[in-house]
Design a protein around this motif. Structure first.
Motif, PDB file in Angstrom:
ATOM      1  N   GLN A 215       0.741   0.547 -11.554  1.00 38.76           N
ATOM      2  CA  GLN A 215      -1.026   0.588 -11.340  1.00 38.76           C
ATOM      3  C   GLN A 215      -0.969  -1.134 -10.726  1.00 38.76           C
ATOM      4  O   GLN A 215      -0.664  -1.576 -12.304  1.00 38.76           O
ATOM      5  CB  GLN A 215      -1.861   1.074 -11.548  1.00 38.76           C
TER       6      GLN A 215
ATOM      7  N   SER B 110       0.642  -0.685  -0.585  1.00 37.68           N
ATOM      8  CA  SER B 110       0.142  -0.115   0.305  1.00 37.68           C
ATOM      9  C   SER B 110       0.395   1.191   0.234  1.00 37.68           C
ATOM     10  O   SER B 110       0.765   1.963  -0.362  1.00 37.68           O
ATOM     11  CB  SER B 110      -0.896  -0.064   1.491  1.00 37.68           C
TER      12      SER B 110
ATOM     13  N   ARG C 171       0.093   6.857  -7.008  1.00 35.24           N
ATOM     14  CA  ARG C 171      -0.807   7.607  -7.057  1.00 35.24           C
ATOM     15  C   ARG C 171      -0.507   9.021  -6.417  1.00 35.24           C
ATOM     16  O   ARG C 171      -1.251   9.949  -7.374  1.00 35.24           O
ATOM     17  CB  ARG C 171      -2.393   7.358  -5.759  1.00 35.24           C
TER      18      ARG C 171
ATOM     19  N   GLN D 226       2.256   1.982  -3.273  1.00 34.22           N
ATOM     20  CA  GLN D 226       0.753   2.222  -4.466  1.00 34.22           C
ATOM     21  C   GLN D 226       0.176   3.306  -4.016  1.00 34.22           C
ATOM     22  O   GLN D 226       0.068   4.203  -5.082  1.00 34.22           O
ATOM     23  CB  GLN D 226      -0.419   1.409  -4.537  1.00 34.22           C
TER      24      GLN D 226
END
Length: 348
Positions: free
Chosen positions: A93, A37, A44, A40
């Motif tokens: 992604q 996470s 983002r 990611q």
């Protein structure tokens, strides 16, 4: 420079710097998995910063396809890299259900970057088709419609000879080294304008190589995903994703039936024996073999099954007999012919 003059200078350069920093952190891959996470979240944020920067560049109309490279201010050259960085981060992604969408989006970014470089005469390369045409469909807006054949042809055309790839790899290494040695000088503000210009042009050339390679691998992955007829759950992991570890199997003797298991069990006390059915059952419990892939043995039509079994056993016995005969005649032949017999043409 034009970007600074428009009063967007520091903000635009900050956005680019932030996007690039996040890309470098994600690309360095300190995390064990790109699906983590924290990784990611960086992807983002990086995409957000680069998209805002790209929107500002478009507003400022910084680049135009009919101007010369000399007309771009040295410090503005770095903004040419925006679409390439966007493409690279888009590929990071990991949502598998959107894999096809991400591939298409990344490919469009890389292609826009290459088209811009081509219009400024940066790098000598062959511009790939605007979009990978899906098998069996006309490529929308693509200069090479014609479905699978065209997709395959463009893949073949792009997969250049091994020699060219080796050459490209060497140039890439040289580029990396030159960039590394110039970077500190530019970032500490000691570089003169010529050095700044050379530094950005080298970076652009490096990203041209990367973009060509990425488009080639995106097209290959898209052919695979579309031939499966599903962009939903590809089994291929995205760039840099780690595969789940599978428990290593302990060695054992696999037998056809329980009777054979007894015989083998006596001969190999160190190894457990297991029939094919036991093995399937164990693998199913471990979740490795799905229910569908285990053979359904229906109680109905037993006579047919018995018949098949007998035929199978008879065939195996015949095969064994034939193999035995072959082995025996080979042994006999070896007894009467010395090694190397018949190989007399090449006597030194």
């Amino acid at each position: 420079s034009m970007a600074e003059a428009a009063g967007a200078g520091p903000r635009l350069s900050e956005l680019l710097a932030e996007g690039r920093r996040l890309w470098e952190e994600v690309d360095a891959g300190d995390e064990p998995s790109s699906g983590a996470s924290t990784v990611q979240e960086k992807v983002r944020q990086g995409l957000g910063a680069l998209q805002r920067a790209a929107a500002m560049v478009a507003q400022l109309d910084l680049f135009s396809e009919n101007e010369e490279l000399e007309e771009i201010a040295s410090t503005d050259l770095q903004y040419l890299l925006l679409p390439a960085l966007l493409g690279a981060l888009t590929l990071k992604q990991v949502d598998l259900s959107k894999r096809l969408e991400h591939l298409e989006s990344a490919r469009a970014h890389f292609w826009r970057f290459l088209k811009l470089c081509k219009s400024y005469g940066l790098g000598s390369f062959h511009l790939p088709p605007a979009s990978a045409s899906p098998p069996g469909e006309e490529g929308a807006g693509s200069p090479s419609p014609g479905g699978t054949a065209a997709a395959q042809a463009s893949l073949v055309a792009m997969a250049s000879s091994r020699q060219a790839k080796i050459e490209r790899y060497k140039q890439k290494k040289e580029l990396e080294n030159r960039l590394a040695s110039m970077r500190t000088c530019v970032e500490s503000g000691q570089a003169d304008e010529d050095q700044i210009r050379e530094f950005y042009i080298l970076q652009i050339q490096r990203w041209i190589n990367t973009s060509l390679e990425e488009i080639e691998s995106i097209d290959q992955e898209m052919v695979i995903l579309r031939s499966r007829g599903t962009g939903k759950q590809p089994s291929a992991p995205p760039h840099g994703a780690s595969r789940p570890a599978r428990a290593p199997m302990k060695p054992f003797v696999l037998t056809r039936d329980a009777a054979q298991a007894k015989v083998f069990g006596a001969g190999y006390p160190g190894l457990p024996t297991m029939t094919v059915d036991d093995w399937y059952e164990q693998r199913r419990r471990q979740g490795v073999v799905s229910e569908q892939s285990t053979v359904q043995r229906a109680p109905a039509g037993v006579t047919d099954e018995e018949l098949q079994k007998q035929q199978q056993e008879k065939k195996e016995e015949e095969d064994d007999e034939e193999a035995l005969q072959k082995a025996r005649s080979w042994d006999d032949w070896k007894d009467t012919h010395p090694r190397g017999y018949g190989n007399r043409q090449n006597v030194g």
